[in-house]
Each structure stands twice: as structure tokens, then as C-alpha cells.
Write a protein that holds these residues in place. Structure first.
Motif, PDB file in Angstrom:
ATOM      1  N   UNK A   1      -4.170  44.279  38.768  1.00 26.44           N
ATOM      2  CA  UNK A   1      -4.032  43.312  37.675  1.00 26.44           C
ATOM      3  C   UNK A   1      -3.658  44.008  36.371  1.00 26.44           C
ATOM      4  N   UNK A   2      -4.287  45.146  36.127  1.00 30.97           N
ATOM      5  CA  UNK A   2      -3.982  45.869  34.890  1.00 30.97           C
ATOM      6  C   UNK A   2      -2.525  46.282  34.852  1.00 30.97           C
TER       7      UNK A   2
ATOM      8  N   UNK B   1      -0.047  44.898  36.418  1.00 31.26           N
ATOM      9  CA  UNK B   1       0.749  43.686  36.245  1.00 31.26           C
ATOM     10  C   UNK B   1       0.837  43.301  34.777  1.00 31.26           C
ATOM     11  N   UNK B   2      -0.293  43.403  34.084  1.00 28.03           N
ATOM     12  CA  UNK B   2      -0.312  43.044  32.664  1.00 28.03           C
ATOM     13  C   UNK B   2       0.490  44.049  31.850  1.00 28.03           C
TER      14      UNK B   2
ATOM     15  N   UNK C   1       3.771  43.514  29.243  1.00 22.16           N
ATOM     16  CA  UNK C   1       3.652  43.734  27.809  1.00 22.16           C
ATOM     17  C   UNK C   1       4.421  44.962  27.341  1.00 22.16           C
TER      18      UNK C   1
ATOM     19  N   UNK D   1      -1.963  43.703  19.249  1.00 22.68           N
ATOM     20  CA  UNK D   1      -3.279  43.176  19.593  1.00 22.68           C
ATOM     21  C   UNK D   1      -3.385  42.948  21.095  1.00 22.68           C
ATOM     22  N   UNK D   2      -2.308  42.441  21.699  1.00 25.83           N
ATOM     23  CA  UNK D   2      -2.320  42.205  23.136  1.00 25.83           C
ATOM     24  C   UNK D   2      -2.462  43.522  23.888  1.00 25.83           C
TER      25      UNK D   2
ATOM     26  N   UNK E   1      -5.928  44.753  23.619  1.00 24.28           N
ATOM     27  CA  UNK E   1      -6.875  43.976  24.421  1.00 24.28           C
ATOM     28  C   UNK E   1      -7.111  44.622  25.771  1.00 24.28           C
ATOM     29  N   UNK E   2      -6.124  45.324  26.283  1.00 18.55           N
ATOM     30  CA  UNK E   2      -6.308  46.026  27.557  1.00 18.55           C
ATOM     31  C   UNK E   2      -6.253  47.523  27.371  1.00 18.55           C
TER      32      UNK E   2
ATOM     33  N   UNK F   1      -5.256  34.227  37.259  1.00 15.93           N
ATOM     34  CA  UNK F   1      -6.065  35.094  38.096  1.00 15.93           C
ATOM     35  C   UNK F   1      -6.054  36.540  37.654  1.00 15.93           C
ATOM     36  N   UNK F   2      -5.461  36.807  36.505  1.00 17.90           N
ATOM     37  CA  UNK F   2      -5.383  38.173  35.997  1.00 17.90           C
ATOM     38  C   UNK F   2      -6.220  38.263  34.725  1.00 17.90           C
ATOM     39  N   UNK F   3      -7.333  38.992  34.811  1.00 16.79           N
ATOM     40  CA  UNK F   3      -8.245  39.073  33.673  1.00 16.79           C
ATOM     41  C   UNK F   3      -7.589  39.707  32.453  1.00 16.79           C
ATOM     42  N   UNK F   4      -6.629  40.582  32.668  1.00 16.88           N
ATOM     43  CA  UNK F   4      -6.021  41.270  31.534  1.00 16.88           C
ATOM     44  C   UNK F   4      -5.000  40.384  30.836  1.00 16.88           C
ATOM     45  N   UNK F   5      -4.276  39.593  31.609  1.00 20.70           N
ATOM     46  CA  UNK F   5      -3.378  38.632  30.972  1.00 20.70           C
ATOM     47  C   UNK F   5      -4.178  37.612  30.180  1.00 20.70           C
TER      48      UNK F   5
ATOM     49  N   UNK G   1      -7.038  38.241  28.757  1.00 22.76           N
ATOM     50  CA  UNK G   1      -7.490  38.948  27.560  1.00 22.76           C
ATOM     51  C   UNK G   1      -6.359  39.077  26.550  1.00 22.76           C
ATOM     52  N   UNK G   2      -5.153  39.340  27.042  1.00 16.74           N
ATOM     53  CA  UNK G   2      -4.013  39.464  26.138  1.00 16.74           C
ATOM     54  C   UNK G   2      -3.730  38.132  25.444  1.00 16.74           C
TER      55      UNK G   2
ATOM     56  N   UNK H   1      -6.271  37.517  22.848  1.00 16.71           N
ATOM     57  CA  UNK H   1      -6.121  38.366  21.680  1.00 16.71           C
ATOM     58  C   UNK H   1      -5.336  37.659  20.586  1.00 16.71           C
TER      59      UNK H   1
END
Lengths: 232, 232
Positions: free
Chosen positions: A93-94, A96-97, A101, A165-166, A169-170, B159-163, B165-166, B169
Motif C-alpha cells: 500500500x505504501x 502504491x501511494x 504522489x 503535506x501529502x 503524511x506518509x 483500501x489503502x491507508x496511506x492514500x 492519510x494523504x 492531509x
DNA sequence: CATAGACGAATCCTATAGGAATGGTCTCCT
DNA sequence: AGGAGACCATTCCTATAGGATTCGTCTATG
């Protein structure tokens, strides 16, 4: 572990005054990064206050800030706990994010890159090359710092406060993924080469090429991490 | 403005116990959303504590959490201040960031959308249609809430906790952009239609179509806001 | 008349103390 | 011996008090 005893503060200079809560924040962050605080462990407010020789109030404020970074979790009435370790799903997931970004950050930064910003990025890559890479936490900490600095600089150079900021956040989590399994740095050479490619793409002034280089880097990091993952 | 006087707490039930700091947080957030606290105004810790009839400690913790949302800023030793109003540059940056994040959320959510999740989204759109739209803050607050809920649901369904969080933010800021100039809701009909398009795309099960619909929505929001912006 | 210095009010920051609840352990009863 | 209840320790949460600093204002002097 003591920051500055009340005796020291009562004596001559006020140490720096008012940054007490900030010092607690930094100290807790370092403990989390270095792995001194294991995931799942309880972070007692009073205990931390005694250990750092401060009152519980600044500890409470520091923990309230740390909660937003995801490093610690607040369980309503049971106090704070260190966030659990990364699973492979979390890691996926990380990445993917980051893939959503960071290429955007690279594209934006490329459009408005200043000579000073480019110099800072070059310095970060240089630190990445010269940093020691031992098996212990303290030994490859400089390496991780340089890595984090490189990506954060690009986010800052994007000129977009919300993208920064986004990323932030991670960002706190970016460091900790190394701990999911206890593997050290095994891909330094390839990672450094990819960072250099991103740097060159940024310097070329072509935004799409910068975005592509960053996306390529993140994807390769993901692929290597999956390959290195401990077979459980 | 009082939450629950110490007398009330001293009396029968403990109100709910320990959520005092959370109540302060909610109260401050409402004041910021409604515009009762004007941008640039100082938020005194002691003053807020007196006004809400609590001690400064929970106020301090609530403000420490609010600082991470960008709603208030901490000036080291001068206390907290409400963040300044949005400029057109800030708004452009926010839309740029949303354009990078929200279509990805829509694509991910489309892949793993549950019937329950779809039902919640439909309810949010329905609330969007039926919400009153007056010129005052309190009157279109429900509209903004439904809007925010729709987008946040998609971020959660990703389903993505980081997205998530982003998105969070910049989520707190999403609401406040309406205040840059004091314009009300003038684009409700078009915005509702776009939300419905996003919903249909999600229900169709085509991830790319969902991402495209969301990108289209954000771009059109940006275009309308620029057109409505006060000519300064 | 302008400017520098000093006084005072308001505010923030930290420390200490007390009330309340949770978790663990020990003892007693069945 | 096993389980239920009570006691104690630890911890969190809030309130109050005191020390330190900053900002605004007033006054005296060049």
C-alpha cells in the motif's frame, strides 16, 4: 537518558527555552526510528517523563503530535502504543501511494527547479554515496537520512504545500518499512544509480522525464523489497 | 459557550469520561469551519480554557492535534493563530494536489467496491441533493458535509491507508476554500451531476472510467471557482 | 518633538498534586 | 484444586500554581 536536568535549567542559561516539548518529540522520534522502542510496546507518559526528567505535560503534547504521523497509536484510555510492524500488505500500500504522489512531485519540481535546489539535491545524492552501510541501525541511519532528504527536497521544490503535506503524511512511515523483517541495506548500489537518474532527469528540464524516472525508481524499490522479503 | 461545567461533571455521571480533550477539539473545529474564528485571529490557550470552562491542559492537547491539520499555526512562543485565508495560488495548489490524489482513490475504490460502500456513496449523493443551500454558513454546512463525506468515503474504500492519510492531509483544508472571498454555493446543480457521474462510473466497475470521472469533476470545480473568484 | 528605556499586563510554558479507572495478583470460599 | 471477589499498584487525565517571556504603553531625556 536525560535531556537537561532541572538543575541545569535552574542554573545559568535557560538551555534554549520553551523547546522542551520539541526536544521530547525529537527524542521519541529518534527512539522510534532506531528501533529502541519495539512495535507494540507501550509508551508510558509518566515513565517517559521520568526517563527524560521532565513533567508529563510536554510528553503529552509531543505524543499528541506523534499520533498524527502514525508512529504511535492512542487507545482512548489505555495510553499510547508503538504502531505495529509493517506487513507485506502495508508495504504494498505504501508503494502504491508513493507511486501516486512522488512522480507528480518530481514533475512539478522540474518545472520550477532553482540552482540552489539542484545543488541541495546533488549534495543529498553525494551523502547517499558516502554514507556508511553497516548492519546496525545507527550505522545505516545516515543512509536513510540522505534518502529521506532527497525525496523530501523534491516534495519541497514542487512548490505545492499540499503535495508536501501529502508526502509528509506518509513520510514518517517511509523510514520504518526497512524494519519489517530486519533486513539491512542490500540494494544501495542500484538505488544510488536510480537516484542519480532522477537527478539527471530533473536537471534536464523535461518534467515528463523526471516523473518517469521517479516512477521507475519507486517501482524498482518495490520489486527489490518483495524479492528480499523474508519467506514466512 | 460551555461544554459541561465542572459542577455538572462533579454531579451524577462522568459525562463520558476522558473525552474532554476530544470535545475541545470538536468545538474548536466547528468554530473554525463556521468562520466564527476569523483567519489571523489569535487562539489564546487560557482564554479558550476559560470560555469552555476547562483547564488549559486539554486545550493544549487539542491545539497540538489541530496544528497538524493546517487549520491553526503555532508561532513558537507567541501561541496559536488561525491560518490565513486562501489565496488564489493556494486554491490552485490544492486543486493540483486533489487532481493527483483523488482519481487514484477512485480507481482503487472501484476495484474493491462493496455493496455496503456503494450504498453509503449513494446516500451521500442523496444528502447532497436534499441539503439546503442558503447564503449563511450554517445553512450550507450540511451540503459541505455531504460533499466531504462523499470524497472521504471514496478514500476509505480505496483500501489503502496511506492514500487515506494523504487525502486527510489536505482534507481539513478542502472545506475552507469556500471562504476565500465569501462566495456561497453557486454551482450545486453542476456539482451534483458530476458526483452522480462519478458514482455511476464506480458502479460500472471500470477503474479507469472512475478515475477519469473524478479527474473531470476536480477540473471542473477548479474552472468554476476561478470563474467565480472575486475580481481583486 | 523624537527616541530610548522602563514598567506593567497578558500570555505561554512547566511542575506538582489529586481524582478515577484499568490490570494484575492474592486470598478465600466452594 | 478451581473460580470468584477484593486489594493494590500503575497509569492516565485534569486542575491549579508559579516562573519566564513578550508586547504595548508611558515617561523622561536629548
Amino acid at each position: 537518558m536525560k535531556l537537561a536536568s532541572s538543575r541545569d535549567r535552574a542554573a545559568g542559561r535557560p538551555v534554549s527555552r520553551q523547546v522542551l516539548a520539541d526536544h521530547v518529540y525529537e527524542e521519541l522520534l529518534a527512539s522510534l526510528m532506531d528501533g529502541r522502542l519495539e512495535p507494540g510496546a507501550a509508551v508510558s507518559i509518566d515513565g517517559t517523563a521520568r526517563e527524560l526528567d521532565v513533567s508529563p505535560t510536554p510528553v503529552r503534547e509531543a505524543l499528541a503530535r506523534l499520533e498524527h504521523t502514525g508512529m504511535v497509536r492512542r487507545v482512548a484510555l489505555k495510553g499510547y502504543r508503538v504502531a505495529p510492524v509493517f506487513t507485506q500488505e502495508d508495504f504494498a500500500e505504501l508503494m502504491e501511494a508513493r507511486l501516486a504522489i512522488e512522480p507528480v512531485n518530481a514533475r512539478l519540481a522540474c518545472s520550477r527547479l532553482t540552482p540552489d535546489g539542484l545543488a541541495e539535491l546533488q549534495e543529498a545524492v553525494k551523502d547517499l554515496e558516502t554514507a556508511p552501510r553497516g548492519p546496525s541501525f545507527v550505522e545505516f541511519r545516515e543512509y536513510l537520512d540522505a534518502d529521506e532528504r532527497f525525496h523530501k527536497l523534491i516534495a519541497e521544490q514542487s512548490g505545492n504545500q499540499f503535495m508536501l503535506a501529502a508526502y509528509a503524511a506518509l513520510g514518517g512511515q517511509v523510514q520504518r518499512f526497512r524494519l519489517f523483517g530486519g533486513v539491512g541495506i542490500t540494494d544501495a548500489e542500484q538505488a544510488i544509480a536510480e537516484h542519480r537518474s532522477v537527478l539527471e532527469a530533473l536537471a534536464s528540464g523535461d518534467p515528463e522525464r523526471a516523473a518517469a524516472a521517479m516512477a521507475d525508481h519507486v517501482q524498482k524499490v518495490r520489486a527489490r523489497a518483495i524479492a528480499d522479503a523474508p519467506a514466512d
